[in-house]
Scaffold this motif. Structure first.
Motif, PDB file in Angstrom:
ATOM      1  N   CYS A   1      -5.097  -0.181   4.754  1.00  0.00           N
ATOM      2  CA  CYS A   1      -4.169  -1.364   4.800  1.00  0.00           C
ATOM      3  C   CYS A   1      -4.749  -2.700   4.613  1.00  0.00           C
ATOM      4  N   LEU A   2      -6.006  -2.911   5.286  1.00  0.00           N
ATOM      5  CA  LEU A   2      -7.131  -3.846   4.939  1.00  0.00           C
ATOM      6  C   LEU A   2      -7.394  -4.211   3.370  1.00  0.00           C
ATOM      7  N   VAL A   3      -7.706  -2.928   2.917  1.00  0.00           N
ATOM      8  CA  VAL A   3      -7.902  -3.043   1.265  1.00  0.00           C
ATOM      9  C   VAL A   3      -6.720  -3.447   0.592  1.00  0.00           C
ATOM     10  N   THR A   4      -5.655  -3.074   0.902  1.00  0.00           N
ATOM     11  CA  THR A   4      -4.327  -3.292   0.204  1.00  0.00           C
ATOM     12  C   THR A   4      -3.875  -4.624   0.377  1.00  0.00           C
ATOM     13  N   LEU A   5      -4.327  -5.578   1.570  1.00  0.00           N
ATOM     14  CA  LEU A   5      -3.980  -6.880   1.846  1.00  0.00           C
ATOM     15  C   LEU A   5      -4.950  -7.692   1.030  1.00  0.00           C
TER      16      LEU A   5
ATOM     17  N   ILE B   1      -0.568  -1.290  -6.552  1.00  0.00           N
ATOM     18  CA  ILE B   1      -1.308  -1.492  -5.242  1.00  0.00           C
ATOM     19  C   ILE B   1      -0.869  -0.687  -4.207  1.00  0.00           C
ATOM     20  N   ILE B   2       0.500  -1.037  -3.571  1.00  0.00           N
ATOM     21  CA  ILE B   2       0.986  -0.597  -2.526  1.00  0.00           C
ATOM     22  C   ILE B   2       1.142   1.072  -2.874  1.00  0.00           C
ATOM     23  N   SER B   3       1.665   1.417  -4.078  1.00  0.00           N
ATOM     24  CA  SER B   3       2.074   2.928  -4.477  1.00  0.00           C
ATOM     25  C   SER B   3       0.878   3.772  -4.119  1.00  0.00           C
ATOM     26  N   GLY B   4      -0.267   3.202  -4.979  1.00  0.00           N
ATOM     27  CA  GLY B   4      -1.765   3.866  -4.950  1.00  0.00           C
ATOM     28  C   GLY B   4      -2.451   4.141  -3.656  1.00  0.00           C
ATOM     29  N   ILE B   5      -2.308   3.119  -2.844  1.00  0.00           N
ATOM     30  CA  ILE B   5      -3.063   3.107  -1.486  1.00  0.00           C
ATOM     31  C   ILE B   5      -2.249   3.289  -0.300  1.00  0.00           C
ATOM     32  N   ILE B   6      -1.035   2.520  -0.038  1.00  0.00           N
ATOM     33  CA  ILE B   6      -0.273   3.033   0.860  1.00  0.00           C
ATOM     34  C   ILE B   6       0.642   4.339   0.916  1.00  0.00           C
TER      35      ILE B   6
ATOM     36  N   GLY C   1       0.418   6.705  -1.884  1.00  0.00           N
ATOM     37  CA  GLY C   1      -0.720   7.899  -2.293  1.00  0.00           C
ATOM     38  C   GLY C   1      -1.380   8.220  -1.181  1.00  0.00           C
ATOM     39  N   ASN C   2      -2.121   7.568  -0.347  1.00  0.00           N
ATOM     40  CA  ASN C   2      -3.283   7.876   0.532  1.00  0.00           C
ATOM     41  C   ASN C   2      -2.433   7.758   1.913  1.00  0.00           C
ATOM     42  N   ILE C   3      -2.201   6.997   2.216  1.00  0.00           N
ATOM     43  CA  ILE C   3      -1.628   7.098   4.024  1.00  0.00           C
ATOM     44  C   ILE C   3      -0.589   7.782   4.110  1.00  0.00           C
ATOM     45  N   TYR C   4       0.388   7.728   3.243  1.00  0.00           N
ATOM     46  CA  TYR C   4       1.552   8.782   3.216  1.00  0.00           C
ATOM     47  C   TYR C   4       1.493   9.928   2.438  1.00  0.00           C
ATOM     48  N   SER C   5       0.163  10.276   1.889  1.00  0.00           N
ATOM     49  CA  SER C   5      -0.040  11.547   1.426  1.00  0.00           C
ATOM     50  C   SER C   5       0.898  11.978  -0.003  1.00  0.00           C
ATOM     51  N   PHE C   6       1.427  11.048  -0.682  1.00  0.00           N
ATOM     52  CA  PHE C   6       2.119  11.235  -1.830  1.00  0.00           C
ATOM     53  C   PHE C   6       1.467  11.861  -2.766  1.00  0.00           C
ATOM     54  N   PHE C   7       0.098  11.629  -3.032  1.00  0.00           N
ATOM     55  CA  PHE C   7      -0.710  12.364  -4.089  1.00  0.00           C
ATOM     56  C   PHE C   7      -0.635  14.027  -3.875  1.00  0.00           C
ATOM     57  N   ALA C   8      -0.468  14.250  -2.440  1.00  0.00           N
ATOM     58  CA  ALA C   8      -0.620  15.774  -1.908  1.00  0.00           C
ATOM     59  C   ALA C   8       0.874  16.252  -2.087  1.00  0.00           C
ATOM     60  N   LYS C   9       1.755  15.399  -1.357  1.00  0.00           N
ATOM     61  CA  LYS C   9       3.263  15.904  -1.459  1.00  0.00           C
ATOM     62  C   LYS C   9       4.008  15.948  -2.645  1.00  0.00           C
ATOM     63  N   VAL C  10       3.861  14.852  -3.628  1.00  0.00           N
ATOM     64  CA  VAL C  10       4.474  14.753  -4.783  1.00  0.00           C
ATOM     65  C   VAL C  10       3.561  15.179  -5.965  1.00  0.00           C
ATOM     66  N   TRP C  11       3.436  16.067  -6.574  1.00  0.00           N
ATOM     67  CA  TRP C  11       2.595  16.622  -7.408  1.00  0.00           C
ATOM     68  C   TRP C  11       2.392  15.788  -8.931  1.00  0.00           C
ATOM     69  N   TYR C  12       3.629  15.157  -9.099  1.00  0.00           N
ATOM     70  CA  TYR C  12       3.391  14.248 -10.449  1.00  0.00           C
ATOM     71  C   TYR C  12       3.370  12.648 -10.190  1.00  0.00           C
ATOM     72  N   PHE C  13       2.990  12.366  -8.781  1.00  0.00           N
ATOM     73  CA  PHE C  13       2.990  10.925  -8.301  1.00  0.00           C
ATOM     74  C   PHE C  13       1.665  10.344  -8.906  1.00  0.00           C
ATOM     75  N   ASP C  14       0.580  11.349  -8.825  1.00  0.00           N
ATOM     76  CA  ASP C  14      -0.748  10.701  -9.377  1.00  0.00           C
ATOM     77  C   ASP C  14      -0.454  10.489 -11.160  1.00  0.00           C
ATOM     78  N   ILE C  15       0.091  11.400 -11.666  1.00  0.00           N
ATOM     79  CA  ILE C  15       0.241  11.514 -13.082  1.00  0.00           C
ATOM     80  C   ILE C  15       0.805  10.121 -13.777  1.00  0.00           C
ATOM     81  N   ILE C  16       2.151   9.773 -12.732  1.00  0.00           N
ATOM     82  CA  ILE C  16       2.825   8.554 -13.083  1.00  0.00           C
ATOM     83  C   ILE C  16       1.975   7.432 -13.039  1.00  0.00           C
ATOM     84  N   LEU C  17       1.114   7.164 -11.768  1.00  0.00           N
ATOM     85  CA  LEU C  17       0.435   5.916 -11.954  1.00  0.00           C
ATOM     86  C   LEU C  17      -0.531   5.749 -12.778  1.00  0.00           C
ATOM     87  N   HIS C  18      -1.401   6.990 -13.046  1.00  0.00           N
ATOM     88  CA  HIS C  18      -2.223   7.268 -14.246  1.00  0.00           C
ATOM     89  C   HIS C  18      -1.917   6.722 -15.541  1.00  0.00           C
ATOM     90  N   VAL C  19      -0.547   7.146 -15.775  1.00  0.00           N
ATOM     91  CA  VAL C  19      -0.023   6.929 -17.092  1.00  0.00           C
ATOM     92  C   VAL C  19       0.643   5.476 -17.340  1.00  0.00           C
TER      93      VAL C  19
END
Length: 222
Positions: free
Chosen positions: A7-11, A38-43, A45-63
């Motif tokens: 959260c501090l990194v996000t701010l 920024i919010i999608s990638g850190i909050i 993606g990492n805090i709410y584990s979207f990278f693990a729960k939503v398989w295409y979330f990481d793909i969308i951000l990188h594209v």
């Protein structure tokens, strides 16, 4: 503690992006996209584990990331050199996008090694091709994985194969960044012909935000 740090990194990143906008004077549309990224990638993606729960979330951000990074790179270059050649702008934007993608992957690797995290997601593989399997150590040979045990844990039963410790994830992320960078270059090239207004490819905020600043719609304009 990790969530608080994130959260501090996000701010901090949001604050720095605000300073950058005042310096480069890019539009509110691009600024909003940076905030969302920024919010999608850190909050998310990492805090709410979207990278693990939503398989295409990481793909969308990188594209999508090259669209933001590429636009910023054009603003930076035109800020430093206002009369830069338009073709050089395109080349610089593409190289800059891929350079940032590479640095991001290096950052993920560094954080994983130092802080024992898992930003480079693992992939379960069922076969390995290597020259080490051949008698001459030169000819590639493929071995089907049928048995893997680590510390008395049967990986075949528990995971279904061998864990590649992040290599596939890194390469797939770089491929996604490459696709995004190519799409961005195509978008700004089309933009030069004023087709972008019709198809509205460049972000999705033209009607409400982009008219405030022509550069968000035509970054290659003089």
């Amino acid at each position: 503690k990790t969530a608080i740090f994130m959260c501090l990194v996000t701010l901090l990143l949001l604050y720095l992006s605000n300073i950058l906008q005042k310096k480069l004077k890019y539009s509110d549309a691009l600024s909003l996209l940076i905030y969302l990224f920024i919010i999608s990638g850190i909050i998310l993606g990492n805090i709410y584990s979207f990278f693990a729960k939503v398989w295409y979330f990481d793909i969308i951000l990188h594209v999508l990331s090259p669209f933001i990074i590429g636009a910023l790179s054009i603003y930076v270059l035109k800020y430093l050199t206002p009369k830069i050649n338009k073709k050089l702008l395109i080349v610089f934007a593409f190289i800059f996008c891929m350079a940032i993608a590479s640095l991001w992957e290096i950052g993920e690797f560094t954080i994983d090694r130092i802080f024992s995290q898992d930003m480079q997601k693992d992939t379960v593989i069922s076969e390995i091709t290597s020259t080490m399997f051949s008698n001459d150590n030169n000819t590639p040979s493929t071995r089907i994985i049928t048995n893997v045990k680590v510390n008395n844990t049967d990986f075949m039963k528990k995971y279904g194969g061998y864990i590649d410790i992040g290599l596939y994830d890194t390469i797939e992320d770089m491929i996604c960044a490459l696709i995004g960078a190519i799409l961005f270059i195509i978008a700004i090239s089309i933009n030069k012909k004023n087709i972008l207004k019709k198809v509205n490819l460049y972000f999705l905020f033209y009607n409400r935000f982009a008219t405030r600043n022509k550069f968000i719609i035509s970054p290659l304009a003089d």
